[in-house]
Design a protein around this motif. Sequence first.
Motif, mmCIF file in Angstrom:
data_model
loop_
_atom_site.group_PDB
_atom_site.id
_atom_site.type_symbol
_atom_site.label_atom_id
_atom_site.label_comp_id
_atom_site.label_asym_id
_atom_site.label_seq_id
_atom_site.Cartn_x
_atom_site.Cartn_y
_atom_site.Cartn_z
ATOM 1 N N PHE A 95 0.848 -1.202 0.000
ATOM 2 C CA PHE A 95 0.000 0.000 0.000
ATOM 3 C C PHE A 95 0.877 1.244 0.000
ATOM 4 N N PHE A 96 0.697 2.087 -1.008
ATOM 5 C CA PHE A 96 1.252 3.438 -0.987
ATOM 6 C C PHE A 96 0.111 4.361 -0.576
ATOM 7 N N ILE A 97 0.244 5.003 0.568
ATOM 8 C CA ILE A 97 -0.784 5.942 1.030
ATOM 9 C C ILE A 97 -0.238 7.341 0.764
ATOM 10 N N VAL A 98 -0.923 8.073 -0.113
ATOM 11 C CA VAL A 98 -0.326 9.281 -0.683
ATOM 12 C C VAL A 98 -1.257 10.480 -0.492
ATOM 13 N N GLY A 99 -0.823 11.453 0.290
ATOM 14 C CA GLY A 99 -1.572 12.698 0.428
ATOM 15 C C GLY A 99 -1.471 13.529 -0.849
ATOM 16 N N ARG A 100 -2.405 14.428 -1.036
ATOM 17 C CA ARG A 100 -2.464 15.236 -2.266
ATOM 18 C C ARG A 100 -1.207 16.092 -2.449
ATOM 19 N N ASN A 101 -0.547 16.395 -1.326
ATOM 20 C CA ASN A 101 0.668 17.215 -1.404
ATOM 21 C C ASN A 101 1.819 16.510 -2.117
ATOM 22 N N LYS A 102 1.724 15.198 -2.339
ATOM 23 C CA LYS A 102 2.792 14.440 -2.999
ATOM 24 C C LYS A 102 2.615 14.384 -4.521
ATOM 25 N N ILE A 103 1.488 14.851 -5.005
ATOM 26 C CA ILE A 103 1.177 14.692 -6.432
ATOM 27 C C ILE A 103 1.640 15.913 -7.219
ATOM 28 N N ALA A 104 2.328 15.652 -8.324
ATOM 29 C CA ALA A 104 2.841 16.725 -9.181
ATOM 30 C C ALA A 104 2.395 16.461 -10.620
ATOM 31 N N ALA A 105 2.377 17.513 -11.394
ATOM 32 C CA ALA A 105 1.827 17.392 -12.749
ATOM 33 C C ALA A 105 2.633 16.434 -13.621
ATOM 34 N N THR A 106 3.939 16.602 -13.640
ATOM 35 C CA THR A 106 4.773 15.816 -14.552
ATOM 36 C C THR A 106 5.752 14.941 -13.768
ATOM 37 N N PHE A 107 6.384 14.017 -14.496
ATOM 38 C CA PHE A 107 7.413 13.178 -13.866
ATOM 39 C C PHE A 107 8.550 14.044 -13.323
ATOM 40 N N GLU A 108 8.961 15.046 -14.108
ATOM 41 C CA GLU A 108 10.065 15.918 -13.681
ATOM 42 C C GLU A 108 9.682 16.675 -12.406
ATOM 43 N N ASP A 109 8.452 17.137 -12.352
ATOM 44 C CA ASP A 109 7.978 17.846 -11.150
ATOM 45 C C ASP A 109 7.952 16.905 -9.937
#
Length: 211
Positions: free
Chosen positions: A130-144
């Motif tokens: 399980f990867f539990i991921v808050g919204r703060n970890k999400i970025a638009a691109t792979f580079e981001d």
Amino acid sequence: MNEILQTTADNLNARGFDAQIFNTADEVKRAVMDFIGEGKTVGIGGSVTVRELGLYEALKDKGNDVAWHWEVMGKPGVDQSLVKTLRYKANASEYYLTSANGVSSQGVLINIDGTGNRLSATFYGPAHVFFIVGRNKIAATFEDAMNRAKNVACVLNAKRLNTQTPCTKAGKCMDCKAAARICRLTAIHEYAPSFEGPKVHVYLVDEDLGY
Ligand code: SF4
């Protein structure tokens, strides 16, 4: 609905992961607890998110055998060889819990480790990861997402561990060559592992969790 969470979940599912969205920390905690149930072996990687959710205590209270090296690491009076023993035990568990350092909206997961126990557990060993991921970890691109992993997650982890590496003063990664460097191994989950590997669940949460 948070659009970037929905896009990320759709793209993760298209890559073979089991991605789901939860509105709150309480909801995701309940979902993980319900999925695992009772009497199982559970391993936990180094994760501020998992600590914030209180999953170690909650899973133990339900009669699970939970291995987490953070429970003993650095504690006075505790034989520190236990840290390695618990890392091995966690990686041989049926279920494994962690977070991610960065996730791109295209559905790619990025994690950076010093020891590598957390990374290796997400490749092979446990039946469910399980990867539990808050919204703060999400970025638009792979580079981001990679930039976030290096310049946000790693820097804050270095500060938490008081490594005295240059990032702790600069506030960004300086690609140091210090002995205390914590960023040594990088894992990129582009697609879900094949059938022999773990089933990878990515639970996205519409709240900020960990770093
Ligand atoms: S590589 Fe060095 S400077 Fe960069 S985040 Fe890691 S510990 Fe800090």
